[in-house]
Design a protein around this motif. Structure first.
Motif, short mmCIF file in Angstrom:
data_model
loop_
_atom_site.label_atom_id
_atom_site.label_comp_id
_atom_site.label_asym_id
_atom_site.label_seq_id
_atom_site.Cartn_x
_atom_site.Cartn_y
_atom_site.Cartn_z
N LYS A 134 1.00 -1.30 -0.05
CA LYS A 134 0.02 0.04 0.04
C LYS A 134 0.96 1.23 -0.05
O LYS A 134 0.87 2.25 0.73
CB LYS A 134 -1.05 0.08 1.11
CG LYS A 134 -1.90 -1.14 1.04
CD LYS A 134 -2.99 -0.87 2.25
CE LYS A 134 -3.85 -2.12 2.22
NZ LYS A 134 -4.82 -2.07 3.12
N ARG A 137 -1.68 5.50 -3.51
CA ARG A 137 -3.12 5.26 -4.04
C ARG A 137 -3.10 5.52 -5.36
O ARG A 137 -2.49 6.38 -6.07
CB ARG A 137 -3.91 6.13 -3.43
CG ARG A 137 -4.18 5.94 -2.07
CD ARG A 137 -5.48 6.75 -1.51
NE ARG A 137 -5.52 6.61 -0.04
CZ ARG A 137 -6.54 6.95 0.71
NH1 ARG A 137 -7.35 8.10 0.15
NH2 ARG A 137 -6.73 6.72 2.11
N ASN A 143 -8.86 5.76 -6.65
CA ASN A 143 -7.63 5.94 -5.36
C ASN A 143 -7.51 4.46 -4.49
O ASN A 143 -7.24 4.59 -3.31
CB ASN A 143 -8.17 6.80 -4.47
CG ASN A 143 -8.01 8.29 -5.20
OD1 ASN A 143 -6.82 8.78 -5.68
ND2 ASN A 143 -8.97 9.18 -4.90
N TRP A 145 -5.58 1.63 -2.94
CA TRP A 145 -4.04 1.43 -2.61
C TRP A 145 -3.45 0.06 -3.25
O TRP A 145 -4.17 -0.62 -3.64
CB TRP A 145 -4.06 0.97 -1.24
CG TRP A 145 -4.49 2.39 -0.33
CD1 TRP A 145 -5.61 2.41 0.54
CD2 TRP A 145 -3.52 3.31 0.18
NE1 TRP A 145 -5.54 3.48 1.33
CE2 TRP A 145 -4.10 3.93 1.04
CE3 TRP A 145 -2.07 3.30 0.09
CZ2 TRP A 145 -3.58 4.94 1.48
CZ3 TRP A 145 -1.52 4.68 0.42
CH2 TRP A 145 -2.30 5.43 1.54
#
Length: 159
Positions: A134, A137, A143, A145
């Motif tokens: 992660k 994004r 967006n 991750w």
């Protein structure tokens, strides 16, 4: 790679970005920005006649002199030319050019879902050195991750 290749290079770049598994970027930059960010001695295109099939280029990872032999690379192949060995040809040519220039490490970050790129790099002598979980994004994917696999190739010639 020369300015005459700009249109094809940026179109191939954009096609890779549109695929969603090449980069966190969503739009290819203007040629001037692209040109400024890449080291001049290590920008290559694969061509068939007058058609650019793919490109590879490197950027320095740091302005600090101690990292002068470490670069980050990008390799993109036109979707119509994928599966024909273009990526491997470009990667092999890049390895030769960087080793000739005394560069000892080529690195990149690859989305783990991009299995073709992971396999290409493994076959060319790159090794996975870690996964950044992660790390950022992805705007093109609501967006979401995304993880990246960090790969590197250490030159047996320069070291």
């Amino acid at each position: 790679m020369t300015p005459a290749d700009a249109g094809a290079v940026l179109a191939i770049y954009q096609a890779g970005l549109d695929d969603g598994n090449a980069s966190f970027e969503t739009a290819a930059p203007a040629w001037a920005a692209f040109d400024t960010g890449k080291l001049p001695g290590h920008r290559l295109v694969a061509v068939d006649g007058d058609t650019v099939l793919g490109w590879i280029a490197v950027s320095p990872v740091s302005a600090r002199p101690v990292y002068a032999g470490v670069v980050e690379h990008s390799v993109y192949v036109d979707p119509a030319a994928q599966g024909r060995g273009v990526g491997r040809t470009l990667l092999d040519a890049l390895i030769a050019s960087t080793e000739a220039a005394g560069i000892w490490t080529i690195q990149s970050a690859i989305f783990p879902e991009n299995q073709a790129s992971v396999a290409l790099h493994r076959a060319a002598g790159f090794r996975a050195i870690g996964v950044r979980v992660k790390v950022a994004r992805h705007a093109a994917q609501a967006n979401r991750w995304r993880d990246t696999v960090l790969v590197e190739r250490r030159s047996p010639v320069v070291l």
